[in-house]
Scaffold this motif. Structure first.
Motif, PDB file in Angstrom:
ATOM      1  N   MET A  66       0.852  -1.194   0.000  1.00 53.41           N
ATOM      2  CA  MET A  66       0.000   0.000   0.000  1.00 53.41           C
ATOM      3  C   MET A  66       0.881   1.235   0.000  1.00 53.41           C
ATOM      4  O   MET A  66       1.783   1.347   0.815  1.00 53.41           O
ATOM      5  CB  MET A  66      -0.895   0.018   1.243  1.00 53.41           C
ATOM      6  CG  MET A  66      -1.776   1.274   1.340  1.00 53.41           C
ATOM      7  SD  MET A  66      -2.779   1.297   2.837  1.00 53.41           S
ATOM      8  CE  MET A  66      -1.525   1.707   4.066  1.00 53.41           C
TER       9      MET A  66
ATOM     10  N   PRO B 155       2.595  -2.728   4.261  1.00 53.54           N
ATOM     11  CA  PRO B 155       1.933  -3.987   3.912  1.00 53.54           C
ATOM     12  C   PRO B 155       0.419  -3.807   3.874  1.00 53.54           C
ATOM     13  O   PRO B 155      -0.138  -2.876   4.460  1.00 53.54           O
ATOM     14  CB  PRO B 155       2.345  -4.936   5.058  1.00 53.54           C
ATOM     15  CG  PRO B 155       3.517  -4.283   5.713  1.00 53.54           C
ATOM     16  CD  PRO B 155       3.346  -2.818   5.522  1.00 53.54           C
ATOM     17  N   ASP B 156      -0.262  -4.723   3.188  1.00 57.02           N
ATOM     18  CA  ASP B 156      -1.718  -4.644   3.073  1.00 57.02           C
ATOM     19  C   ASP B 156      -2.415  -4.796   4.419  1.00 57.02           C
ATOM     20  O   ASP B 156      -3.597  -4.463   4.539  1.00 57.02           O
ATOM     21  CB  ASP B 156      -2.231  -5.729   2.124  1.00 57.02           C
ATOM     22  CG  ASP B 156      -1.828  -5.458   0.679  1.00 57.02           C
ATOM     23  OD1 ASP B 156      -1.541  -4.281   0.363  1.00 57.02           O
ATOM     24  OD2 ASP B 156      -1.794  -6.409  -0.117  1.00 57.02           O
ATOM     25  N   GLN B 157      -1.699  -5.297   5.423  1.00 58.09           N
ATOM     26  CA  GLN B 157      -2.315  -5.455   6.749  1.00 58.09           C
ATOM     27  C   GLN B 157      -2.557  -4.114   7.441  1.00 58.09           C
ATOM     28  O   GLN B 157      -3.253  -4.050   8.443  1.00 58.09           O
ATOM     29  CB  GLN B 157      -1.435  -6.337   7.652  1.00 58.09           C
ATOM     30  CG  GLN B 157      -1.370  -7.794   7.228  1.00 58.09           C
ATOM     31  CD  GLN B 157      -0.239  -8.057   6.263  1.00 58.09           C
ATOM     32  OE1 GLN B 157       0.348  -7.123   5.698  1.00 58.09           O
ATOM     33  NE2 GLN B 157       0.092  -9.326   6.049  1.00 58.09           N
ATOM     34  N   TRP B 158      -1.968  -3.054   6.912  1.00 62.29           N
ATOM     35  CA  TRP B 158      -2.084  -1.733   7.524  1.00 62.29           C
ATOM     36  C   TRP B 158      -3.090  -0.884   6.761  1.00 62.29           C
ATOM     37  O   TRP B 158      -3.207  -0.992   5.541  1.00 62.29           O
ATOM     38  CB  TRP B 158      -0.734  -1.029   7.545  1.00 62.29           C
ATOM     39  CG  TRP B 158       0.220  -1.593   8.566  1.00 62.29           C
ATOM     40  CD1 TRP B 158       0.858  -2.795   8.505  1.00 62.29           C
ATOM     41  CD2 TRP B 158       0.626  -0.972   9.790  1.00 62.29           C
ATOM     42  NE1 TRP B 158       1.642  -2.970   9.615  1.00 62.29           N
ATOM     43  CE2 TRP B 158       1.521  -1.866  10.419  1.00 62.29           C
ATOM     44  CE3 TRP B 158       0.341   0.237  10.400  1.00 62.29           C
ATOM     45  CZ2 TRP B 158       2.119  -1.581  11.646  1.00 62.29           C
ATOM     46  CZ3 TRP B 158       0.933   0.541  11.622  1.00 62.29           C
ATOM     47  CH2 TRP B 158       1.811  -0.365  12.229  1.00 62.29           C
ATOM     48  N   ALA B 159      -3.786  -0.018   7.488  1.00 63.01           N
ATOM     49  CA  ALA B 159      -4.747   0.900   6.872  1.00 63.01           C
ATOM     50  C   ALA B 159      -4.433   2.330   7.285  1.00 63.01           C
ATOM     51  O   ALA B 159      -3.943   2.578   8.391  1.00 63.01           O
ATOM     52  CB  ALA B 159      -6.176   0.537   7.281  1.00 63.01           C
TER      53      ALA B 159
ATOM     54  N   ASP C  70     -14.522  -3.314   6.504  1.00 60.19           N
ATOM     55  CA  ASP C  70     -13.623  -4.366   6.034  1.00 60.19           C
ATOM     56  C   ASP C  70     -13.288  -5.329   7.173  1.00 60.19           C
ATOM     57  O   ASP C  70     -13.240  -6.548   6.987  1.00 60.19           O
ATOM     58  CB  ASP C  70     -12.350  -3.738   5.478  1.00 60.19           C
ATOM     59  CG  ASP C  70     -11.392  -4.773   4.910  1.00 60.19           C
ATOM     60  OD1 ASP C  70     -11.823  -5.563   4.058  1.00 60.19           O
ATOM     61  OD2 ASP C  70     -10.216  -4.803   5.326  1.00 60.19           O
TER      62      ASP C  70
ATOM     63  N   TYR D 185      -1.845   5.449  10.891  1.00 57.02           N
ATOM     64  CA  TYR D 185      -1.784   4.133  10.263  1.00 57.02           C
ATOM     65  C   TYR D 185      -1.888   3.074  11.354  1.00 57.02           C
ATOM     66  O   TYR D 185      -1.185   3.144  12.364  1.00 57.02           O
ATOM     67  CB  TYR D 185      -0.471   3.952   9.494  1.00 57.02           C
ATOM     68  CG  TYR D 185      -0.282   4.961   8.388  1.00 57.02           C
ATOM     69  CD1 TYR D 185      -0.764   4.720   7.108  1.00 57.02           C
ATOM     70  CD2 TYR D 185       0.375   6.163   8.625  1.00 57.02           C
ATOM     71  CE1 TYR D 185      -0.593   5.649   6.085  1.00 57.02           C
ATOM     72  CE2 TYR D 185       0.545   7.100   7.620  1.00 57.02           C
ATOM     73  CZ  TYR D 185       0.058   6.834   6.348  1.00 57.02           C
ATOM     74  OH  TYR D 185       0.226   7.766   5.356  1.00 57.02           O
TER      75      TYR D 185
ATOM     76  N   LYS E 222      -5.257  -6.091  10.018  1.00 59.07           N
ATOM     77  CA  LYS E 222      -5.293  -7.521   9.743  1.00 59.07           C
ATOM     78  C   LYS E 222      -4.111  -8.183  10.430  1.00 59.07           C
ATOM     79  O   LYS E 222      -3.050  -7.567  10.578  1.00 59.07           O
ATOM     80  CB  LYS E 222      -5.209  -7.796   8.229  1.00 59.07           C
ATOM     81  CG  LYS E 222      -6.292  -7.145   7.389  1.00 59.07           C
ATOM     82  CD  LYS E 222      -6.044  -7.424   5.921  1.00 59.07           C
ATOM     83  CE  LYS E 222      -7.036  -6.686   5.037  1.00 59.07           C
ATOM     84  NZ  LYS E 222      -6.757  -6.904   3.588  1.00 59.07           N
TER      85      LYS E 222
END
Length: 224
Positions: free
Chosen positions: A1, A26-30, A48, A89, A93
């Motif tokens: 990301m 990483p995609d685990q972070w938003a 999500d 951030y 996940k």
């Protein structure tokens, strides 16, 4: 990301102006932007997370779980907004089999220069250290270097638990303060915090600090 939320417009000699920053997570972070679009991002992240609740979860547990998840997430975002930060951030996940207790808070800080004050060669580093010293943290490890061609000061320390402030566990904290190119009084700040596996000095905390250092080694300004 890729995260490219903050916006600046500073001219650096003949280079294109700095308009923001870029970090790769990483995609685990938003990302939750804190100046605009916050509610939309919060709602998207919560939707999500709720969509990943296992299908065999008992119905009487789903409601309480969703409410507690939203309460904690909104509390974290609310505290970040109150601090005047730019972006928050959070890992939303699990990373492998492990759920991570960590966050990255991005903000900016200003150190006004007195009119007529000369700029010495060592002054920017001293200015960053002064900014990092304003909150009274003692016994921190400080080091200086460069990040994407800009002066950077790194601070690492352990913050004690503070239940009244919502911090029920001690946390390991690493902050990077980076001088914004073209504006020596303006500093970009990325503050990482983790409780590790329950101790700020355990193996998981060490691994996460190394990961954050690698993340910041690949930090880039966004220009033009």
């Amino acid at each position: 990301m890729q995260a490219e939320p903050a916006r600046w417009a500073e001219r650096v000699g003949d280079e294109a102006p700095v308009t923001g920053y870029r970090i790769i997570l990483p995609d685990q972070w938003a990302q939750a932007p804190l100046r605009q679009g916050t509610e939309e991002a919060v709602r998207r992240i919560l939707d999500d997370a709720c969509a990943r609740i296992p299908a065999d979860t008992p119905p009487d547990k789903i409601g309480p779980y969703k409410r507690e998840l939203e309460r904690r997430f909104r509390e974290a975002v609310g505290q970040a907004v109150q601090s005047g930060a730019l972006d928050l951030y959070l890992p939303v996940k699990p990373m492998g089999d492990c759920s991570i207790g960590a966050s990255i808070l991005v903000s900016e800080s200003l150190l006004p220069r007195r009119q007529g004050q000369p700029q010495s060669e060592g002054e920017p580093t001293e200015a960053a250290v002064r900014l990092l010293s304003r909150d009274g943290v003692e016994g921190a490890d400080l080091s200086a270097g460069e990040v994407d061609g800009a002066l950077a000061v790194r601070r690492e320390h352990v913050a004690k638990a503070d239940s009244p402030q919502g911090a029920v566990l001690a946390s390991r904290r690493v902050e990077y303060m980076i001088s914004v190119p073209g504006d020596p009084d303006r500093w970009f700040v990325a503050a990482f915090s983790t409780v590790g596996g329950g101790s700020p000095r355990d193996e998981l905390a060490d691994v996460l600090v190394e990961w954050f250092d690698a993340l910041m080694a690949n930090f880039r300004w966004r220009r033009g």
